[in-house]
Design a protein around this motif. Structure first.
Motif, PDB file in Angstrom:
ATOM      1  N   THR A  84     -35.027  30.440  62.686  1.00  0.00           N
ATOM      2  CA  THR A  84     -33.906  29.499  62.713  1.00  0.00           C
ATOM      3  C   THR A  84     -34.079  28.547  63.889  1.00  0.00           C
ATOM      4  N   LEU A  85     -34.173  27.258  63.600  1.00  0.00           N
ATOM      5  CA  LEU A  85     -34.179  26.252  64.655  1.00  0.00           C
ATOM      6  C   LEU A  85     -32.721  25.945  64.981  1.00  0.00           C
ATOM      7  N   VAL A  86     -32.248  26.463  66.105  1.00  0.00           N
ATOM      8  CA  VAL A  86     -30.844  26.336  66.487  1.00  0.00           C
ATOM      9  C   VAL A  86     -30.565  24.946  67.052  1.00  0.00           C
ATOM     10  N   MET A  87     -31.450  24.472  67.910  1.00  0.00           N
ATOM     11  CA  MET A  87     -31.314  23.111  68.448  1.00  0.00           C
ATOM     12  C   MET A  87     -32.673  22.620  68.899  1.00  0.00           C
ATOM     13  N   PHE A  88     -32.795  21.296  68.946  1.00  0.00           N
ATOM     14  CA  PHE A  88     -34.049  20.679  69.367  1.00  0.00           C
ATOM     15  C   PHE A  88     -33.762  19.584  70.388  1.00  0.00           C
ATOM     16  N   ASN A  89     -34.405  19.690  71.537  1.00  0.00           N
ATOM     17  CA  ASN A  89     -34.420  18.627  72.530  1.00  0.00           C
ATOM     18  C   ASN A  89     -33.018  18.256  73.038  1.00  0.00           C
ATOM     19  N   ASP A  90     -32.183  19.254  73.285  1.00  0.00           N
ATOM     20  CA  ASP A  90     -30.823  19.007  73.746  1.00  0.00           C
ATOM     21  C   ASP A  90     -30.822  18.727  75.249  1.00  0.00           C
ATOM     22  N   LEU A  91     -30.114  17.678  75.632  1.00  0.00           N
ATOM     23  CA  LEU A  91     -30.088  17.237  77.029  1.00  0.00           C
ATOM     24  C   LEU A  91     -28.705  17.302  77.646  1.00  0.00           C
ATOM     25  N   SER A  92     -27.771  18.004  77.023  1.00  0.00           N
ATOM     26  CA  SER A  92     -26.376  17.946  77.455  1.00  0.00           C
ATOM     27  C   SER A  92     -26.138  18.523  78.856  1.00  0.00           C
ATOM     28  N   HIS A  93     -27.081  19.275  79.398  1.00  0.00           N
ATOM     29  CA  HIS A  93     -26.920  19.819  80.753  1.00  0.00           C
ATOM     30  C   HIS A  93     -27.302  18.810  81.835  1.00  0.00           C
ATOM     31  N   LEU A  94     -27.866  17.680  81.425  1.00  0.00           N
ATOM     32  CA  LEU A  94     -28.329  16.684  82.390  1.00  0.00           C
ATOM     33  C   LEU A  94     -27.400  15.475  82.428  1.00  0.00           C
ATOM     34  N   PRO A  95     -27.141  14.911  83.613  1.00  0.00           N
ATOM     35  CA  PRO A  95     -26.399  13.651  83.671  1.00  0.00           C
ATOM     36  C   PRO A  95     -27.276  12.524  83.101  1.00  0.00           C
ATOM     37  N   PRO A  96     -26.663  11.418  82.705  1.00  0.00           N
ATOM     38  CA  PRO A  96     -27.428  10.340  82.054  1.00  0.00           C
ATOM     39  C   PRO A  96     -28.649   9.860  82.826  1.00  0.00           C
ATOM     40  N   ASP A  97     -28.587   9.835  84.146  1.00  0.00           N
ATOM     41  CA  ASP A  97     -29.723   9.313  84.919  1.00  0.00           C
ATOM     42  C   ASP A  97     -30.935  10.244  84.907  1.00  0.00           C
ATOM     43  N   LEU A  98     -30.777  11.486  84.439  1.00  0.00           N
ATOM     44  CA  LEU A  98     -31.902  12.429  84.402  1.00  0.00           C
ATOM     45  C   LEU A  98     -32.397  12.700  82.981  1.00  0.00           C
ATOM     46  N   ARG A  99     -31.788  12.099  81.977  1.00  0.00           N
ATOM     47  CA  ARG A  99     -32.058  12.498  80.593  1.00  0.00           C
ATOM     48  C   ARG A  99     -33.330  11.948  79.972  1.00  0.00           C
ATOM     49  N   TRP A 100     -33.862  10.861  80.424  1.00  0.00           N
ATOM     50  CA  TRP A 100     -34.924  10.210  79.644  1.00  0.00           C
ATOM     51  C   TRP A 100     -36.303  10.348  80.257  1.00  0.00           C
ATOM     52  N   THR A 101     -36.490  11.224  81.237  1.00  0.00           N
ATOM     53  CA  THR A 101     -37.830  11.409  81.771  1.00  0.00           C
ATOM     54  C   THR A 101     -38.662  12.211  80.780  1.00  0.00           C
ATOM     55  N   GLY A 102     -39.925  11.851  80.690  1.00  0.00           N
ATOM     56  CA  GLY A 102     -40.826  12.542  79.776  1.00  0.00           C
ATOM     57  C   GLY A 102     -40.989  11.849  78.440  1.00  0.00           C
ATOM     58  N   PHE A 103     -40.185  10.840  78.159  1.00  0.00           N
ATOM     59  CA  PHE A 103     -40.302  10.089  76.916  1.00  0.00           C
ATOM     60  C   PHE A 103     -41.043   8.778  77.163  1.00  0.00           C
ATOM     61  N   PRO A 104     -41.764   8.291  76.157  1.00  0.00           N
ATOM     62  CA  PRO A 104     -42.309   6.936  76.282  1.00  0.00           C
ATOM     63  C   PRO A 104     -41.151   5.925  76.424  1.00  0.00           C
ATOM     64  N   THR A 105     -41.370   4.864  77.172  1.00  0.00           N
ATOM     65  CA  THR A 105     -40.319   3.874  77.387  1.00  0.00           C
ATOM     66  C   THR A 105     -39.765   3.346  76.087  1.00  0.00           C
ATOM     67  N   SER A 106     -40.592   3.225  75.070  1.00  0.00           N
ATOM     68  CA  SER A 106     -40.172   2.642  73.795  1.00  0.00           C
ATOM     69  C   SER A 106     -39.132   3.487  73.058  1.00  0.00           C
TER      70      SER A 106
END
Length: 197
Positions: free
Chosen positions: A172-194
């Motif tokens: 069972t895939l319960v969740m994928f790539n959830d970022l709710s524990h991070l404030p907005p300024d920390l959420r997008w590291t590790g992703f390509p800019t695009s």
């Protein structure tokens, strides 16, 4: 029914040399706070320094969990797709991968699945601190998708993915790539800019 709970996460943000940054330490601590109420047994981590440091930062919030290295969690390409399976956006990425290197990556992927998807005798709760590609491979495996479908399943730094394994049932895939524990300024590291909104 005994359940194996896997909490998969990519290491925190790192510098160009692969060392955890202050941002990565903050991300890892926040994920540790999120998981603190769960009965975590073990925090497994990749041998790479950014994953090791993330594991120890996260584990400060899980005082009863053991922390251990798992070589199967090392960063690797789990499957090199055939040209017909390769999306245009990935063209050129696999240039230079020879058959020996591709086979080694696939053996690591098989070892990863063999170690962490076995059905449990009792409930277990394990955190796996690894890298984007091994997470994508485990998600692809849980969904019984074709091997090339790991492509494009990217994970942000310290994003949470949960997979559960029970006897007699598909994963069972319960969740994928959830970022709710991070404030907005920390959420997008590790992703390509695009990919950022």
């Amino acid at each position: 029914m005994p359940t194996r709970h896997l909490y998969l996460t990519r290491h925190g943000a790192s510098d160009p040399f692969g060392n955890l940054t202050d941002t990565g330490r903050r991300q890892s601590a926040l994920l540790g706070e999120r998981l603190a109420h769960l009965p975590i047994d073990t925090v497994w981590h990749s041998p790479l320094p950014r994953a090791t440091a993330s594991a120890h930062e996260l584990a400060r919030h899980l005082p009863t969990a053991s922390v251990a290295e798992a070589p199967e969690l090392i960063d690797h390409v789990p499957y090199v797709p055939r040209p017909a399976e390769t999306p245009p956006s990935w063209t050129g990425f696999f240039d230079g991968y020879d058959a020996t290197e591709a086979a080694h990556g696939h053996r690591l992927a098989d070892a990863l699945v063999a170690r962490f998807t076995q059905l449990p005798d009792t409930d277990t709760h394990e955190v796996l601190i690894t890298h984007a590609y091994p997470i994508a491979w485990l998600v692809r495996h849980a969904l019984e998708a074709p091997p090339y479908r790991w492509l494009g399943l990217n994970s942000a730094n310290t994003a949470l993915t949960i997979i559960e394994y029970r006897p007699g049932l598909p994963p069972t895939l319960v969740m994928f790539n959830d970022l709710s524990h991070l404030p907005p300024d920390l959420r997008w590291t590790g992703f390509p800019t695009s990919t950022r909104p």
